[in-house]
Design a protein around this motif. Structure first.
Motif, short mmCIF file in Angstrom:
data_model
loop_
_atom_site.label_atom_id
_atom_site.label_comp_id
_atom_site.label_asym_id
_atom_site.label_seq_id
_atom_site.Cartn_x
_atom_site.Cartn_y
_atom_site.Cartn_z
N ARG A 96 0.85 -1.19 0.00
CA ARG A 96 0.00 0.00 0.00
C ARG A 96 0.88 1.24 0.00
NH1 ARG A 96 -3.64 -2.67 4.64
NH2 ARG A 96 -1.53 -2.79 5.46
N ARG A 97 0.68 2.09 -0.98
CA ARG A 97 1.53 3.26 -1.19
C ARG A 97 0.75 4.52 -0.83
NH1 ARG A 97 4.29 1.70 -6.91
NH2 ARG A 97 5.78 3.30 -6.31
N GLY A 98 1.24 5.24 0.16
CA GLY A 98 0.50 6.39 0.64
C GLY A 98 1.41 7.54 1.00
N VAL A 99 0.93 8.33 1.95
CA VAL A 99 1.69 9.48 2.43
C VAL A 99 1.81 9.40 3.94
CG1 VAL A 99 0.88 10.92 0.52
CG2 VAL A 99 -0.31 11.00 2.71
N VAL A 173 3.94 11.43 -6.97
CA VAL A 173 3.56 12.22 -5.79
C VAL A 173 2.06 12.48 -5.71
CG1 VAL A 173 5.83 13.33 -5.70
CG2 VAL A 173 3.95 14.47 -6.91
N SER A 174 1.33 12.28 -6.80
CA SER A 174 -0.10 12.61 -6.77
C SER A 174 -1.01 11.39 -6.72
CB SER A 174 -0.47 13.46 -7.99
OG SER A 174 -0.36 12.73 -9.19
N ALA A 175 -0.58 10.25 -7.26
CA ALA A 175 -1.43 9.05 -7.27
C ALA A 175 -1.27 8.32 -5.95
CB ALA A 175 -1.06 8.15 -8.44
N ARG A 176 -1.77 8.94 -4.88
CA ARG A 176 -1.65 8.42 -3.53
C ARG A 176 -3.04 8.25 -2.94
NH1 ARG A 176 3.50 6.52 -2.31
NH2 ARG A 176 4.60 7.21 -4.19
N TYR A 177 -3.35 7.05 -2.50
CA TYR A 177 -4.71 6.73 -2.10
C TYR A 177 -4.76 6.16 -0.69
CZ TYR A 177 -5.17 7.51 -7.06
OH TYR A 177 -5.12 8.08 -8.31
N GLY A 178 -4.07 6.84 0.21
CA GLY A 178 -4.10 6.46 1.61
C GLY A 178 -2.97 7.11 2.37
N LEU A 179 -3.02 6.97 3.70
CA LEU A 179 -1.96 7.51 4.53
C LEU A 179 -1.65 6.55 5.67
CD1 LEU A 179 -3.49 10.16 6.88
CD2 LEU A 179 -4.72 9.52 4.83
N HIS A 180 -0.38 6.57 6.07
CA HIS A 180 0.08 5.80 7.22
C HIS A 180 0.17 6.75 8.41
CE1 HIS A 180 1.74 3.21 3.90
NE2 HIS A 180 1.26 2.28 4.69
N VAL A 181 -0.46 6.36 9.52
CA VAL A 181 -0.52 7.20 10.71
C VAL A 181 -0.18 6.36 11.93
CG1 VAL A 181 -1.97 8.70 12.13
CG2 VAL A 181 -2.35 8.58 9.65
#
Length: 254
Positions: A96-99, A173-181
């Protein structure tokens, strides 16, 4: 093996929609860095996502508009505010690739308090301004930010034409569909979905930034970003957070 670029479109959300919102008039400023510089800033279970041996640190000012829980109508007043974030690009063992956000400055105190309490996101209540003018037929946009600790940021760009085909960095940098928190010792994945960004070219007119320095990357603000882009709007929907599998405990020493 992780593909070189993330998929251009999001997978449909699983389960209920937690919230929806628009991201308007957003500038994408990015600096290429050694992944080793970013790795210490990521939560457990996430590592820097890499494109051609480099990862990126982003500075993104924009307007968040029309936020609301679930699929309800936009929340008046509180659902619209200015935001500037400093972010990194991450991937986990499930691919999973996110921000990951180093900081999120916002102009609504209630939003800051809620996001910190519920999602453990590093929001700060900051004084922010946004202005738009048209000159020579092109829009010029200015964002300013001052944190309570005194860090400031001033970014101005001139909006360009739509990109016929985004380059690799723009897609990365723009095709991001989730975040790690990180929260309570565990890393959580919050999936989102939105249409592909309608990216445009952009010219950087002004950059005087202290937010990167406050995040530990002060040397970046002293040079021009390696990539600049702009978009007018996407509409995004978020799923409920899901915990990543716990990392196994170390084997006992015998």
């Amino acid at each position: 093996m992780i593909d070189r670029l993330p998929p251009p479109t999001a997978a449909p959300l699983e389960g209920a929609v937690m919230m929806h919102q628009h991201w308007d008039d957003i500038a994408f400023l990015h600096w290429a860095v050694d992944p080793a510089l970013v790795a210490p800033h990521l939560p457990p279970g996430a590592r820097p996502d890499v494109l051609d041996g480099r990862t990126y640190v982003g500075l993104l000012p924009f307007t968040l508009r029309g936020a609301a829980p679930g699929t309800l109508p936009a929340v008046p007043h509180l659902g619209t505010f200015l935001e500037t974030n400093v972010r990194f690009y991450s991937v986990d063992d499930a691919g999973r690739r996110g921000v990951v956000f180093a900081s999120l400055d916002a102009s609504r105190l209630a939003v800051v308090l809620g996001a910190r309490a519920v999602f453990a996101l590093p929001y700060r209540w900051s004084l922010m301004r946004h202005a738009v003018r048209v000159r020579g037929g092109a829009r010029e946009l200015l964002w300013t930010c001052r944190t309570r600790a005194g860090a400031t940021s001033r970014v101005a760009v001139r909006e360009g034409a739509p990109l016929r085909a985004p380059d690799d960095v723009a897609t990365f940098v723009s095709a991001r569909y989730g975040l790690h928190v990180a929260r309570s010792g565990r890393t959580r994945w919050i999936a989102n979905e939105h249409e592909p960004w309608p990216l445009r070219s952009a010219e950087l007119l002004e950059l005087d930034d202290g937010l990167l320095g406050a995040a530990g990357f002060g040397d970046l603000a002293g040079r021009a970003p390696d990539h600049v882009a702009f978009a007018r709007r996407v509409t995004t929907r978020f799923a409920l957070p899901r915990a990543l599998p716990a990392e196994p405990a170390p084997a006992p020493v015998r």
